[in-house]
Design a protein around this motif. Sequence first.
Motif, PDB file in Angstrom:
ATOM      1  N   TYR A 111       0.825  -1.213   0.000  1.00  0.00           N
ATOM      2  CA  TYR A 111       0.000   0.000   0.000  1.00  0.00           C
ATOM      3  C   TYR A 111       0.860   1.265   0.000  1.00  0.00           C
ATOM      4  CZ  TYR A 111      -4.373  -2.434   1.326  1.00  0.00           C
ATOM      5  OH  TYR A 111      -5.495  -3.211   1.372  1.00  0.00           O
ATOM      6  N   TYR A 164       4.823   2.207   5.691  1.00  0.00           N
ATOM      7  CA  TYR A 164       3.505   2.748   5.374  1.00  0.00           C
ATOM      8  C   TYR A 164       3.006   3.733   6.433  1.00  0.00           C
ATOM      9  CZ  TYR A 164      -1.592   2.581   4.579  1.00  0.00           C
ATOM     10  OH  TYR A 164      -2.910   2.878   4.378  1.00  0.00           O
ATOM     11  N   ASN A 184      -1.895   6.611  -4.699  1.00  0.00           N
ATOM     12  CA  ASN A 184      -1.952   5.311  -5.377  1.00  0.00           C
ATOM     13  C   ASN A 184      -3.273   4.557  -5.274  1.00  0.00           C
ATOM     14  OD1 ASN A 184      -2.035   4.191  -2.821  1.00  0.00           O
ATOM     15  ND2 ASN A 184       0.009   3.305  -2.873  1.00  0.00           N
ATOM     16  N   THR A 185      -4.364   5.206  -4.824  1.00  0.00           N
ATOM     17  CA  THR A 185      -5.538   4.384  -4.514  1.00  0.00           C
ATOM     18  C   THR A 185      -6.700   4.530  -5.505  1.00  0.00           C
ATOM     19  OG1 THR A 185      -4.881   4.559  -2.202  1.00  0.00           O
ATOM     20  CG2 THR A 185      -7.067   3.690  -2.640  1.00  0.00           C
ATOM     21  N   LYS A 187      -5.010   9.321  -2.145  1.00  0.00           N
ATOM     22  CA  LYS A 187      -4.511   8.464  -1.072  1.00  0.00           C
ATOM     23  C   LYS A 187      -5.121   8.985   0.205  1.00  0.00           C
ATOM     24  CE  LYS A 187      -1.690   5.320   0.625  1.00  0.00           C
ATOM     25  NZ  LYS A 187      -1.848   3.909   0.167  1.00  0.00           N
ATOM     26  N   GLU A 188      -5.719   8.134   1.006  1.00  0.00           N
ATOM     27  CA  GLU A 188      -6.530   8.609   2.134  1.00  0.00           C
ATOM     28  C   GLU A 188      -5.737   9.324   3.219  1.00  0.00           C
ATOM     29  OE1 GLU A 188      -7.753   4.526   2.582  1.00  0.00           O
ATOM     30  OE2 GLU A 188      -7.355   4.622   4.716  1.00  0.00           O
ATOM     31  N   MET A 244      -8.982   3.344  10.845  1.00  0.00           N
ATOM     32  CA  MET A 244      -9.066   3.429   9.391  1.00  0.00           C
ATOM     33  C   MET A 244     -10.523   3.598   8.982  1.00  0.00           C
ATOM     34  SD  MET A 244      -8.195   0.637   6.402  1.00  0.00           S
ATOM     35  CE  MET A 244      -6.427   0.587   6.581  1.00  0.00           C
ATOM     36  N   HIS A 264     -11.811   3.632   5.386  1.00  0.00           N
ATOM     37  CA  HIS A 264     -11.381   3.625   3.989  1.00  0.00           C
ATOM     38  C   HIS A 264     -12.463   4.122   3.048  1.00  0.00           C
ATOM     39  CE1 HIS A 264      -9.137   2.624   0.469  1.00  0.00           C
ATOM     40  NE2 HIS A 264     -10.119   1.847   0.027  1.00  0.00           N
ATOM     41  N   ILE A 314     -14.869  -2.258   4.333  1.00  0.00           N
ATOM     42  CA  ILE A 314     -13.788  -1.558   3.628  1.00  0.00           C
ATOM     43  C   ILE A 314     -14.355  -0.748   2.461  1.00  0.00           C
ATOM     44  CG2 ILE A 314     -11.623  -1.869   2.333  1.00  0.00           C
ATOM     45  CD1 ILE A 314     -11.435  -2.232   5.392  1.00  0.00           C
ATOM     46  N   HIS A 315     -15.288  -1.339   1.705  1.00  0.00           N
ATOM     47  CA  HIS A 315     -15.931  -0.594   0.620  1.00  0.00           C
ATOM     48  C   HIS A 315     -17.447  -0.688   0.734  1.00  0.00           C
ATOM     49  CE1 HIS A 315     -11.952  -1.440  -1.419  1.00  0.00           C
ATOM     50  NE2 HIS A 315     -12.018  -0.123  -1.365  1.00  0.00           N
ATOM     51  N   PHE A 325      -8.996  -7.517   7.658  1.00  0.00           N
ATOM     52  CA  PHE A 325      -9.170  -7.739   6.213  1.00  0.00           C
ATOM     53  C   PHE A 325      -7.857  -7.905   5.470  1.00  0.00           C
ATOM     54  CE2 PHE A 325      -8.034  -3.741   3.980  1.00  0.00           C
ATOM     55  CZ  PHE A 325      -7.758  -2.928   5.075  1.00  0.00           C
ATOM     56  N   VAL A 374      -5.342  -0.701  -7.995  1.00  0.00           N
ATOM     57  CA  VAL A 374      -6.135  -0.581  -6.773  1.00  0.00           C
ATOM     58  C   VAL A 374      -7.579  -0.317  -7.229  1.00  0.00           C
ATOM     59  CG1 VAL A 374      -6.375   0.480  -4.525  1.00  0.00           C
ATOM     60  CG2 VAL A 374      -4.094   0.202  -5.513  1.00  0.00           C
TER      61      VAL A 374
HETATM   62  C1  V55 Z   1      -6.751   0.389   1.398  1.00  0.00           C
HETATM   63  C2  V55 Z   1      -5.840   0.613   0.364  1.00  0.00           C
HETATM   64  C3  V55 Z   1      -4.794   1.515   0.566  1.00  0.00           C
HETATM   65  C4  V55 Z   1      -4.703   2.172   1.765  1.00  0.00           C
HETATM   66  C5  V55 Z   1      -5.625   1.962   2.765  1.00  0.00           C
HETATM   67  O1  V55 Z   1      -7.981  -1.318   0.336  1.00  0.00           O
HETATM   68  C6  V55 Z   1      -6.647   1.059   2.584  1.00  0.00           C
HETATM   69  C7  V55 Z   1      -7.851  -0.560   1.268  1.00  0.00           C
HETATM   70  C8  V55 Z   1      -3.828   1.193  -1.605  1.00  0.00           C
HETATM   71  O2  V55 Z   1      -3.814   1.810  -0.352  1.00  0.00           O
HETATM   72  O3  V55 Z   1      -3.662   3.039   1.954  1.00  0.00           O
END
Ligand code: V55
Length: 500
Positions: free
Chosen positions: A60, A102, A121-122, A135-136, A217, A219, A284-285, A307, A479
């Motif tokens: 990640y 990370y 990158n997400t 990116k979160e 988190m 997400h 997560i989603h 997860f 991603v």
């Molecule tokens: C996710 C993906 C991420 C991240 C935090 O899939 C959560 C969940 C690709 O980076 O930084």
Amino acid sequence: MTVSFRSDPFHSGFNAPLRFEADIHDCEVEGRIPEELDGSFYRTCIDRRYPQRLANDIPYNADGMIDLFRFHNGHVDFRTRYIRTPRYVAERAARRALFGVYRNRYTNDPSVANVSMNTGNTTPVVHAGKLYCLKESSPPMLLDPHSLRTFGEYDFEGRLEAQTFTAHPKIDPVSGEMIGFAYEAMGDATDDLALQFFDPDGRLKREVWLKAPLASMMHDFAITQQHVILPTTAMVTSLERLEQGLNHWAYDRNVPAWVGILPRDGEAKDIRWFKGPHDRAMLIHATNARTEGNKVILDAPVARGNFNPQFPNLDGSAFDDEARRNTIRRWTFDLSKSGDDAWQEEILFPEIKPTSFSRMDDRYLTLPFRHSYTLLADPTLPFDESRGGNLRGRINNVWYRLDHHSLRVDRFFAGETHGLHEPQFVPRRHDAPEGDGYLIGVANDYAESKSELLIADAQNLAEGPIARVKLPFRLHMQVHGWWASSRDLPFEFDADPDFP
Ligand code: V55
Ligand code: FE
């Protein structure tokens, strides 16, 4: 210092970094690309520019690349570029990795103490003609949606006060507004949340600050026509963890899952936190949500536990492979009941254990909808190990269309040496009925070590691909993807002199 990925088991084989940028004018195609497909398919991918600095880093944290497949008149042009984050620029100049593990600034080289850790990158998101790579843990990266040139980190003309911005903002298909949120919004391990409301022209018009019940988190989130839904998770962090040089997250099985619900026009005091059992609520989603009277209804894949094995369990226990598996659930929150902070749960497809990737026809976000599209590993489908290697059962090899009304399931199988990435639904026309269109996405061909973009009729997945866009090399790991139709993002197809 030489550049070598040899000691890196993750970034090897099909997942070895590309480390090059490409432009292909008029890609090779098998089959026929429907002329109705007119627009841009973006995908953000991970692709390490340099071998990771520290052994406890995770994928990640790899550099972000952006791919573009541009469709017009039955032809496809392809382009890929690294996202020129401040981090990328600094490492390129130093010719080595300077950033450590990370989301842990304590593990970075002192020379980049004041450089953003953004990887972008997400998720690629197009809103009001702008392309964001998200990116979160950082503000958006802003890119040119045609050349893919990076403009830089973007704070919406100085209006974004939060230090972070979600990788999953939502666009209201009725009003064209975008809504985003930030967690750890005042920095590492803070319990501050912020919500951002954008007008249809992309201007950040309102930011609302809130407190979360814990720093965890978050997400993804969901919106309805009336509400914003903010699910926490049991992925926790602390400044002590970070100071020790650890990975940002650990999974704490003792933390309840809190879900905050706030009216879209509300203030901090209007949020209501519902509390669920930690042990069955790893979201997560989100797929989609809607408000019906006093009820807020959310459909989403949800797992029972941690997860991702890249994040350790806080109690030191071994990763539980069964608990990571999702089922598609419907959560109903009754806003009329005060004093009751539980919610109702129904499992829609008890037999199906998808990944957390879940997409739908985005024109129906916030509205009653019927279908979602998900990515799975189905080990009962054939895999030709003599040509594809020993990947049977270990790769995602099928897309499912799930009918949330009839509970019917339709399957798309890519082939016996193929793996798949997240699918993207593309409507046949802007005014076609829900579900009438195409499902597109990238496949890895493990036999040829090449990638292709597959196109399926979303209403006839069993028929297999109706066209394949063949690339002469393999692509990196996606991603998330995004479709922008040429109505929403106009382009001149043959105008770019940078194409060969
Ligand atoms: C996710 C993906 C991420 C991240 C935090 O899939 C959560 C969940 C690709 O980076 O930084
Ligand atoms: Fe995501």
